[in-house]
Write a protein that holds these residues in place. Structure first.
Motif, PDB file in Angstrom:
ATOM      1  N   GLY A 157     -39.821  -7.678  29.404  1.00 47.24           N
ATOM      2  CA  GLY A 157     -39.498  -6.218  28.597  1.00 47.24           C
ATOM      3  C   GLY A 157     -38.430  -5.262  29.073  1.00 47.24           C
ATOM      4  N   ASN A 158     -37.683  -4.905  28.103  1.00 42.53           N
ATOM      5  CA  ASN A 158     -36.794  -3.903  28.524  1.00 42.53           C
ATOM      6  C   ASN A 158     -37.162  -2.348  28.607  1.00 42.53           C
ATOM      7  OD1 ASN A 158     -37.008  -3.147  25.889  1.00 42.53           O
ATOM      8  ND2 ASN A 158     -34.896  -3.558  25.044  1.00 42.53           N
ATOM      9  N   ASN A 159     -36.333  -1.624  28.703  1.00 43.20           N
ATOM     10  CA  ASN A 159     -36.847  -0.131  28.876  1.00 43.20           C
ATOM     11  C   ASN A 159     -37.352   0.376  27.776  1.00 43.20           C
ATOM     12  OD1 ASN A 159     -35.502   0.005  31.472  1.00 43.20           O
ATOM     13  ND2 ASN A 159     -33.621   0.719  30.882  1.00 43.20           N
ATOM     14  N   LYS A 162     -40.987  -0.876  27.574  1.00 40.10           N
ATOM     15  CA  LYS A 162     -41.978  -0.455  28.698  1.00 40.10           C
ATOM     16  C   LYS A 162     -42.561   0.905  28.155  1.00 40.10           C
ATOM     17  CE  LYS A 162     -40.072  -3.022  32.688  1.00 40.10           C
ATOM     18  NZ  LYS A 162     -39.554  -2.767  33.936  1.00 40.10           N
ATOM     19  N   GLN A 195     -29.342 -12.949  27.479  1.00 38.51           N
ATOM     20  CA  GLN A 195     -28.677 -12.111  28.537  1.00 38.51           C
ATOM     21  C   GLN A 195     -29.048 -10.699  28.437  1.00 38.51           C
ATOM     22  OE1 GLN A 195     -27.132 -13.985  31.151  1.00 38.51           O
ATOM     23  NE2 GLN A 195     -28.441 -15.465  29.852  1.00 38.51           N
ATOM     24  N   GLN A 196     -30.171 -10.072  27.450  1.00 33.37           N
ATOM     25  CA  GLN A 196     -30.317  -8.741  26.923  1.00 33.37           C
ATOM     26  C   GLN A 196     -28.934  -8.246  27.162  1.00 33.37           C
ATOM     27  OE1 GLN A 196     -33.387  -7.475  26.924  1.00 33.37           O
ATOM     28  NE2 GLN A 196     -34.377  -9.570  27.571  1.00 33.37           N
ATOM     29  N   ARG A 315     -36.796  12.147  30.252  1.00 40.40           N
ATOM     30  CA  ARG A 315     -36.011  11.486  31.206  1.00 40.40           C
ATOM     31  C   ARG A 315     -35.424  10.290  30.285  1.00 40.40           C
ATOM     32  NH1 ARG A 315     -41.016  11.479  35.593  1.00 40.40           N
ATOM     33  NH2 ARG A 315     -41.956  11.923  33.512  1.00 40.40           N
ATOM     34  N   ARG A 321     -30.321  -0.951  25.794  1.00 38.46           N
ATOM     35  CA  ARG A 321     -29.981  -2.023  26.821  1.00 38.46           C
ATOM     36  C   ARG A 321     -31.064  -3.377  26.373  1.00 38.46           C
ATOM     37  NH1 ARG A 321     -29.747   1.049  32.567  1.00 38.46           N
ATOM     38  NH2 ARG A 321     -27.756   2.065  32.195  1.00 38.46           N
ATOM     39  N   GLY A 322     -30.613  -4.242  26.110  1.00 41.22           N
ATOM     40  CA  GLY A 322     -31.477  -5.522  25.950  1.00 41.22           C
ATOM     41  C   GLY A 322     -31.742  -5.789  24.704  1.00 41.22           C
TER      42      GLY A 322
ATOM     43  N   TYR B 143     -26.950  -6.815  29.460  1.00 42.15           N
ATOM     44  CA  TYR B 143     -27.587  -5.827  30.653  1.00 42.15           C
ATOM     45  C   TYR B 143     -28.550  -6.590  31.401  1.00 42.15           C
ATOM     46  CZ  TYR B 143     -25.381  -1.863  27.900  1.00 42.15           C
ATOM     47  OH  TYR B 143     -24.587  -1.227  27.008  1.00 42.15           O
ATOM     48  N   LEU B 144     -28.771  -7.881  31.393  1.00 44.22           N
ATOM     49  CA  LEU B 144     -29.669  -8.475  32.109  1.00 44.22           C
ATOM     50  C   LEU B 144     -29.651  -8.063  33.567  1.00 44.22           C
ATOM     51  CD1 LEU B 144     -31.903 -10.560  32.130  1.00 44.22           C
ATOM     52  CD2 LEU B 144     -30.290 -12.172  32.721  1.00 44.22           C
ATOM     53  N   HIS B 146     -27.623  -5.688  34.391  1.00 47.34           N
ATOM     54  CA  HIS B 146     -27.210  -4.055  34.361  1.00 47.34           C
ATOM     55  C   HIS B 146     -28.093  -3.245  33.763  1.00 47.34           C
ATOM     56  CE1 HIS B 146     -23.461  -6.670  34.689  1.00 47.34           C
ATOM     57  NE2 HIS B 146     -22.986  -5.581  35.308  1.00 47.34           N
ATOM     58  N   GLY B 147     -29.183  -3.291  34.346  1.00 47.90           N
ATOM     59  CA  GLY B 147     -30.124  -2.242  34.074  1.00 47.90           C
ATOM     60  C   GLY B 147     -31.108  -2.157  32.869  1.00 47.90           C
ATOM     61  N   PHE B 148     -31.311  -3.479  32.130  1.00 47.98           N
ATOM     62  CA  PHE B 148     -32.162  -3.442  31.000  1.00 47.98           C
ATOM     63  C   PHE B 148     -33.422  -3.130  31.137  1.00 47.98           C
ATOM     64  CE2 PHE B 148     -34.881  -7.057  30.477  1.00 47.98           C
ATOM     65  CZ  PHE B 148     -35.054  -7.684  31.605  1.00 47.98           C
ATOM     66  N   ASP B 149     -33.841  -2.986  32.354  1.00 43.16           N
ATOM     67  CA  ASP B 149     -35.272  -2.857  32.548  1.00 43.16           C
ATOM     68  C   ASP B 149     -35.557  -1.910  33.785  1.00 43.16           C
ATOM     69  OD1 ASP B 149     -34.767  -4.757  34.683  1.00 43.16           O
ATOM     70  OD2 ASP B 149     -36.443  -5.831  34.446  1.00 43.16           O
ATOM     71  N   ASP B 150     -34.585  -0.974  34.158  1.00 40.74           N
ATOM     72  CA  ASP B 150     -34.711  -0.331  35.264  1.00 40.74           C
ATOM     73  C   ASP B 150     -35.389   1.104  35.035  1.00 40.74           C
ATOM     74  OD1 ASP B 150     -32.791   1.357  33.848  1.00 40.74           O
ATOM     75  OD2 ASP B 150     -31.091   1.237  34.874  1.00 40.74           O
ATOM     76  N   ILE B 151     -35.902   1.421  33.995  1.00 40.48           N
ATOM     77  CA  ILE B 151     -36.941   2.487  33.871  1.00 40.48           C
ATOM     78  C   ILE B 151     -38.015   2.674  35.067  1.00 40.48           C
ATOM     79  CG2 ILE B 151     -38.718   1.760  32.488  1.00 40.48           C
ATOM     80  CD1 ILE B 151     -38.148   4.046  30.726  1.00 40.48           C
ATOM     81  N   TRP B 153     -39.820   5.783  35.508  1.00 37.26           N
ATOM     82  CA  TRP B 153     -40.755   6.779  35.439  1.00 37.26           C
ATOM     83  C   TRP B 153     -41.973   6.701  34.602  1.00 37.26           C
ATOM     84  CZ3 TRP B 153     -41.254   8.233  30.536  1.00 37.26           C
ATOM     85  CH2 TRP B 153     -40.087   8.158  29.571  1.00 37.26           C
ATOM     86  N   ILE B 154     -41.972   5.347  34.072  1.00 40.50           N
ATOM     87  CA  ILE B 154     -43.050   5.104  33.083  1.00 40.50           C
ATOM     88  C   ILE B 154     -44.221   4.549  33.657  1.00 40.50           C
ATOM     89  CG2 ILE B 154     -42.521   2.875  32.267  1.00 40.50           C
ATOM     90  CD1 ILE B 154     -43.396   5.565  29.927  1.00 40.50           C
TER      91      ILE B 154
END
Lengths: 523, 154
Positions: A157-159, A162, A195-196, A315, A321-322, B143-144, B146-151, B153-154
Motif C-alpha cells: 500500500g502506498n501513502n 494508507k 516499482q511504484q 499534513r 507516489r506509487g 517511488y519504490l 523514494h517514499g511511496f509509503d513514507d506517511i 502520521w496516519i
C-alpha cells in the motif's frame, strides 16, 4: 515470426482493435493456429515510449478523433468533444487502464430478475451466468497475473492507500485491501514487479502492468499466425449477397484505402467506435447498419456511475507516489436497495498529478475556493467511485451527419442522461467517500464530478433473444453468423466492477467458440 | 501602474522586482499587464510569481489575438469604470476584481482566458514544485525507494 497475409486472403479472421478484447482474441486464436489480421487504428507505443507527463501522454496515446456529445451529463458541458478517455494505439485502452481486475458478482448477470422493473431502465439478464464464466475468469486471472489470485501476493500500500484504509476501517468497512490488480507484485511472465512509479494511466514504463501491447500481441505474433497492421483505421465492414461479412475496408497511415478479405470479422473498437462502425457499414441489404435488426446497435450506452472524492488533510499525503489505483473497499458493491438505489459500487483509490487535477477537480471552476484546493495538493488523498449504472435505450451512440471525421465519415455522437438510480448512487457514494476521509482526519473534502468515460459499455449488448440485443452469448451477432463483437460493448449490463477482466474472460471464451465453429465449418 | 505588482513600460511588462520582463509586439504592455492580473485573479496562488502567469498568457501577443484581447480588455475596463475605478488594474482588492470577472463570466473572452490557463499555468513544469508535486519518478527508478509509503502520521 510475424505473419504477413494478402489482402485477398479470405481465410483470415479480421479483428478490429487490439485492446483487452481484440488483443486477447487475436492471441488466443493465433495460439490455436488460426490466421489473424488485426487492424489497429493507432500506432505501436511500447514502455520505452510512454511519457510520464499527463498532457504529453494524453496527446501521444488518446483517441482524439472528432466526437460530439449531448444529454444532461456534465461531461457534455465540460468536455463536449471528449466523451471518453480511451487509447488509440496497439494495446488499446490496456495501455492506460489502472489494472483493477475484479470478477462480476452472480446477481450482476441477472439484474432484470434481481432488481425487477426499474422505471426508464432497459435492464436485461445476461444470457450467461457467473458459473459459465468462472473457468474463463480463472484463465484470465492467470493470463493477467492478478494479485490475490493464484497465490500471487497483493501489492504494497502506498501513502494514498494508507489514508484510505485508515478512514475506511474507522467508518466500519471490512473488505479493504490493495486490490486485485493486473500489476506484478513480483516478477512474472518476463515482466518486472511494480516499482511504484505512478503514472499507471500513461502506460507503465516498467511493463509491470499487463497490457496487450507487450503481452498478447507479441505472443500472438510469435506464433506466425498473427499480423498486426498499425495505423489501419477501419471505415466499413462489407458483406456478400448472402448477407455474410466478407471484408473490411480500412485507411492506412497515408489515407490510402485497402480492402482486407475475411472469413470472420470481430469488432473490438470500444463501445463508441464499435457501434459507429456497424452503423457506418449500412448497405441496401442492411439499411439500419450491420447486426441491427433489433435496433439496439448503439443503444444502452453505459459508462458506470462514476465520481471522485478528494480530501485535504493537515499534513502531507503525496498521493501521486506509487500505484494510481492502490486499494479498494468492496463493502458497498452489494445489491442493497435500502440505500435508495439498485446495484452497488466500489471505492478505489485514485490520484491525479497537478495538471490533471487542475483540469478535472471541478471543471470550469475558478477563484480562491478552487485554487485553495490545489494549494493543498501535497496534503490530498483521492478515491474514485465506480458503480453499476442503468442501461437506457435513449443513452446511445448515433451517427452525427453534420460532423465528419478525417475520412469524411459521420462522427459519433454520444448521448447520455443520468438515470435517477445513477444520481442516487452517486450522491450516496460521495457522502460515504467523504466520511472515509473525514474519519481519517480530512479538513476538507471535494466531491468531484465524473471524468470523460473510461468504461464505455453496452452499445452492442448480448441477449438471449435477437429482438433484445445485438449479439448472442458468444458475442456472435444475431443477424450475421460470421460477425462478432469482442469488446465491452457486448456487456448486457455494466456491474459494479471495472470491466477489463470480464472483457478478457469473454474473449478467451469466444476464441474457443470461434475455433470450434471454424473446425465444424459452421462459419 | 498601480493595482498590480506589475511595471508597464512602453514596449514591455515587468515584474515589480524586475526579476523578469516580457516584451510585447501586438498587444500593448498595459493590455498584457491586464491579462496577467486577470490570470492571477482567475487562478490565484500566492506562491506563484507573476512570471508564471505571464508565461501562461503571452500566447495572446499575436496579430491574430490582438483584436479580441483589445475588445475583451475594453469590456473589463468599462466594467471597472462602471464601479468607479479608472480601469481593471486600478481595482485594489482581489474580491472587487473578481466581482468584475463574474459579471463577464459567460463571455467568450473570459472563457477562453480561463480555459487556456488550465494548461497554460498548471502544465508548466516549473510550477509543479510550488504545489509539492514531484512528477515523474521513472528516471530515479520509481517511488519504490523514494517514499511511496513514507506517511508517518496516519
Amino acid at each position: 515470426m510475424t505473419a504477413k497475409f494478402e489482402l485477398n486472403d479470405d481465410s483470415v479472421v479480421v479483428i478490429i482493435g487490439t485492446g483487452a478484447g481484440g488483443g486477447t482474441l487475436a492471441n488466443e486464436l493465433a495460439q490455436k493456429g488460426i490466421n489473424v489480421v488485426a487492424l489497429e487504428a493507432g500506432g505501436r507505443h511500447l514502455p520505452q515510449d510512454y511519457q510520464n507527463d499527463e498532457w504529453a501522454s494524453f496527446g501521444q496515446i488518446s483517441w482524439l478523433d472528432s466526437r460530439t456529445t449531448s444529454g444532461d451529463w456534465r461531461v457534455a458541458k465540460d468536455f463536449a468533444g471528449l466523451p471518453s478517455w480511451i487509447v488509440k494505439a496497439v494495446g488499446g485502452s490496456t495501455v492506460h487502464w489502472a489494472g483493477a481486475s475484479l470478477r462480476f458478482q452472480e446477481h450482476e448477470f441477472k439484474t432484470k430478475t434481481v432488481y425487477g422493473d426499474v422505471l426508464g431502465a432497459n435492464l436485461l439478464d445476461w444470457p450467461i451466468g457467473l458459473s459459465e464464466l468462472e473457468p474463463y475468469y480463472d484463465l484470465a486471472e492467470k493470463k493477467l497475473g492478478v494479485t490475490r489470485t493464484n497465490g500471487i501476493p497483493g501489492l504494497p500500500g502506498n501513502n494514498n492507500y494508507k489514508v484510505f484504509e485508515a478512514g475506511a476501517k474507522k467508518v466500519g468497512y471490512k473488505d479493504i485491501h490493495t486490490g486485485r490488480m493486473a500489476i506484478n507484485s513480483e516478477p512474472r511472465d518476463g515482466r518486472p514487479a511494480c516499482q511504484q512509479t505512478g503514472f499507471c494511466f500513461q502506460g507503465c514504463k516498467f511493463g509491470a502492468k499487463w497490457s496487450t501491447a507487450y503481452t498478447e500481441i507479441p505472443n500472438g505474433e510469435a506464433t506466425g499466425h498473427l499480423e498486426v497492421r498499425e495505423h489501419a483505421h477501419v471505415l466499413r465492414i462489407e458483406h456478400d449477397k448472402n448477407g455474410r461479412v466478407n471484408g473490411v475496408l480500412y485507411a492506412d497511415k497515408d489515407g490510402n484505402q485497402h480492402l482486407q478479405k475475411a472469413r470472420i470479422v470481430s469488432v473490438a473498437g470500444n463501445s463508441i467506435e464499435s457501434p459507429r462502425l456497424l452503423l457506418n457499414s449500412a448497405s441496401s441489404m442492411f439499411p439500419e447498419g450491420l447486426a441491427n435488426s433489433s435496433g439496439q446497435v448503439g443503444r444502452n450506452y453505459m459508462r458506470h456511475m462514476t465520481a471522485s472524492v478528494y480530501a485535504a488533510f493537515d499534513r502531507p499525503v503525496r498521493m501521486w507516489r506509487g500505484t494510481t489505483m492502490a486499494g479498494i473497499v468492496t463493502d458497498e458493491s452489494k445489491h442493497d436497495p435500502s440505500r435508495g438505489f439498485v446495484g452497488g459500487f466500489e471505492f478505489e483509490t485514485l490520484s491525479l498529478g497537478i495538471p490533471f487535477m487542475a483540469a478535472f477537480l471541478n471543471p470550469g471552476a475558478w477563484g480562491r475556493e478552487f485554487t485553495s484546493a490545489l494549494d493543498s495538493y501535497e496534503n490530498m488523498a483521492g478515491m474514485w467511485l465506480v458503480g453499476e449504472d442503468m442501461p437506457q435505450e435513449t443513452n446511445r451512440v448515433t451517427l452525427n451527419h453534420d460532423v465528419k471525421d478525417q475520412y469524411g465519415l459521420p462522427s459519433p455522437n454520444v448521448h447520455f442522461d443520468d438515470h435517477p438510480n445513477d444520481t442516487a448512487m452517486r450522491a450516496y457514494a460521495w457522502k460515504k467517500g467523504a466520511e472515509i476521509y473525514e474519519a481519517a482526519g480530512a479538513t476538507r473534502t471535494y466531491p468531484t464530478p465524473p471524468y470523460p468515460s473510461t468504461h464505455n459499455l453496452g452499445t452492442n449488448r448480448m441477449s438471449a433473444k435477437p429482438s433484445d440485443g445485438v449479439v448472442n452469448k458468444w458475442g456472435q451477432s444475431h443477424d450475421i453468423a460470421n460477425l462478432f463483437v469482442s469488446d465491452g460493448s457486448q456487456f448486457t449490463t455494466g456491474a459494479a466492477e471495472n470491466p477489463t477482466l470480464t472483457i478478457v474472460a469473454l474473449a478467451i471464451r469466444q476464441a474457443d467458440f470461434i475455433a470450434e465453429q471454424m473446425t465444424t465449418k459452421a462459419i | 501602474m498601480m493595482g498590480a505588482s506589475l511595471a508597464v513600460g512602453s514596449s514591455f511588462v515587468a515584474g515589480s522586482s524586475a526579476a523578469w520582463a516580457m516584451e510585447t509586439q501586438h498587444v500593448s504592455p498595459k493590455q498584457m499587464a491586464t491579462l496577467i492580473q486577470m490570470a492571477r485573479d482567475i487562478y490565484p496562488h500566492n506562491q506563484i510569481a507573476d512570471e508564471y502567469y505571464a508565461r501562461a498568457v503571452k500566447g495572446y501577443d499575436t496579430a491574430e489575438s490582438a483584436g479580441n484581447v483589445a475588445n475583451g480588455i475594453q469590456a473589463i475596463d468599462a466594467a471597472a469604470q462602471g464601479r468607479g475605478y479608472a480601469d481593471y488594474l486600478s481595482v485594489p482588492w482581489e474580491a472587487d476584481r473578481v466581482e468584475i470577472l463574474k459579471s463577464m463570466e459567460q463571455s467568450a473572452f473570459f472563457q477562453t482566458i480561463r480555459g487556456n490557463l488550465i494548461t497554460g499555468l498548471y502544465n508548466q513544469q516549473d510550477v509543479w514544485p510550488l504545489f509539492g508535486y514531484e512528477g515523474e519518478s521513472y528516471t530515479k527508478g520509481g517511488y519504490l525507494n523514494h517514499g511511496f509509503d513514507d506517511i508517518n502520521w496516519i
